[in-house]
Design a protein around this motif. Sequence first.
Motif, PDB file in Angstrom:
ATOM      1  N   ARG A 203       0.855  -1.193   0.000  1.00  0.00           N
ATOM      2  CA  ARG A 203       0.000   0.000   0.000  1.00  0.00           C
ATOM      3  C   ARG A 203       0.887   1.237   0.000  1.00  0.00           C
ATOM      4  O   ARG A 203       2.043   1.190   0.431  1.00  0.00           O
ATOM      5  CB  ARG A 203      -0.920   0.034   1.227  1.00  0.00           C
ATOM      6  N   ASP A 216      -3.846   3.772  -0.509  1.00  0.00           N
ATOM      7  CA  ASP A 216      -4.449   2.554  -1.051  1.00  0.00           C
ATOM      8  C   ASP A 216      -3.354   1.735  -1.721  1.00  0.00           C
ATOM      9  O   ASP A 216      -2.176   2.106  -1.684  1.00  0.00           O
ATOM     10  CB  ASP A 216      -5.554   2.901  -2.056  1.00  0.00           C
ATOM     11  N   THR A 217      -3.729   0.640  -2.338  1.00  0.00           N
ATOM     12  CA  THR A 217      -2.770  -0.147  -3.101  1.00  0.00           C
ATOM     13  C   THR A 217      -2.376   0.640  -4.351  1.00  0.00           C
ATOM     14  O   THR A 217      -3.156   1.481  -4.846  1.00  0.00           O
ATOM     15  CB  THR A 217      -3.372  -1.484  -3.536  1.00  0.00           C
ATOM     16  N   LYS A 219      -2.317  -0.353  -7.383  1.00  0.00           N
ATOM     17  CA  LYS A 219      -3.291  -0.649  -8.427  1.00  0.00           C
ATOM     18  C   LYS A 219      -4.543   0.198  -8.260  1.00  0.00           C
ATOM     19  O   LYS A 219      -5.045   0.792  -9.227  1.00  0.00           O
ATOM     20  CB  LYS A 219      -3.665  -2.137  -8.383  1.00  0.00           C
ATOM     21  N   ARG A 220      -5.048   0.275  -7.035  1.00  0.00           N
ATOM     22  CA  ARG A 220      -6.275   1.033  -6.779  1.00  0.00           C
ATOM     23  C   ARG A 220      -6.056   2.536  -6.981  1.00  0.00           C
ATOM     24  O   ARG A 220      -6.920   3.224  -7.537  1.00  0.00           O
ATOM     25  CB  ARG A 220      -6.760   0.751  -5.355  1.00  0.00           C
ATOM     26  N   LEU A 221      -4.916   3.049  -6.569  1.00  0.00           N
ATOM     27  CA  LEU A 221      -4.629   4.478  -6.742  1.00  0.00           C
ATOM     28  C   LEU A 221      -4.563   4.843  -8.223  1.00  0.00           C
ATOM     29  O   LEU A 221      -5.066   5.900  -8.633  1.00  0.00           O
ATOM     30  CB  LEU A 221      -3.315   4.852  -6.054  1.00  0.00           C
ATOM     31  N   LYS A 222      -3.987   3.970  -9.035  1.00  0.00           N
ATOM     32  CA  LYS A 222      -3.927   4.236 -10.475  1.00  0.00           C
ATOM     33  C   LYS A 222      -5.325   4.237 -11.081  1.00  0.00           C
ATOM     34  O   LYS A 222      -5.615   5.033 -11.991  1.00  0.00           O
ATOM     35  CB  LYS A 222      -3.024   3.200 -11.156  1.00  0.00           C
ATOM     36  N   GLU A 223      -6.186   3.381 -10.570  1.00  0.00           N
ATOM     37  CA  GLU A 223      -7.573   3.363 -11.058  1.00  0.00           C
ATOM     38  C   GLU A 223      -8.304   4.642 -10.655  1.00  0.00           C
ATOM     39  O   GLU A 223      -9.006   5.252 -11.470  1.00  0.00           O
ATOM     40  CB  GLU A 223      -8.304   2.148 -10.487  1.00  0.00           C
ATOM     41  N   ILE A 224      -8.124   5.040  -9.395  1.00  0.00           N
ATOM     42  CA  ILE A 224      -8.826   6.227  -8.879  1.00  0.00           C
ATOM     43  C   ILE A 224      -8.455   7.477  -9.677  1.00  0.00           C
ATOM     44  O   ILE A 224      -9.311   8.308 -10.003  1.00  0.00           O
ATOM     45  CB  ILE A 224      -8.502   6.435  -7.385  1.00  0.00           C
TER      46      ILE A 224
END
Length: 246
Positions: A203, A216-217, A219-224
């Motif tokens: 994270r 966040d992780t 991966k999740r930050l890149k999505e956000i």
Amino acid sequence: METVIKVENLIKRFGNFTAVDNISFEVKKGEIFGFLGANGAGKTTVMRMLCGLSKPSSGKAIVAGFDVDKDAEEIKKRIGYMSQKFSLYEDLKVWENIKLFAGIYGVKKTDIKAKTDELLRELGFESERETYVKALPLGWKQKLAFSVAIFHEPKVVFLDEPTGGVDPATRRTFWELIYKAAEKGITCFVTTHYMDEAEYCDRVSIMVDGRIDALDTPKRLKEIYSAKNMDEVFQHLAKKAERQAD
């Protein structure tokens, strides 16, 4: 999963200046936690508090089961620390550095020699036992510095920009050591200016002007933030920063 670091509403003021502004987060056992932020964000101030070197103005932080405000000395026994700026004594030999830091970290005198021999074998440094640290290649110094920081098997190791000024291949090798430490259950709290390294973390937290703006992780930050990589995420958040120095 056991919580190794728990921060609740942590604030640090210097006079009228609020360096750390009401942050909260948790880090689990064996987690690789990236702690990012531009210069002036407050990262160094937070790390100093978590290491028991500075008391918070208000709020609470628990590290390895101890309160940073009341039990700083207990915390220091249970953490490791490595930075780009200071990690080893260059005018001491390899074995002397290990012995020195083992003593600082409270390893029993009766255990130091056997553990030193074991570490030298693991690192493949047996032939470098009597070598002065200043004569070692940079990558070897890094391996030794990190190994010394976790010699006493701490609950958490704080890594303050440990790969600054190092070539990409050496940085990748260093991160292999971090992964191995995490697999052993050591929590790795890492600050870095290399955004490719942020991708290696479980994270990532990103501070802006004393506050945590994202956590966040990768991966999740890149999505956000609709980003291709962590550098784009970081640049998006860092644009809001007003401070110039930490």
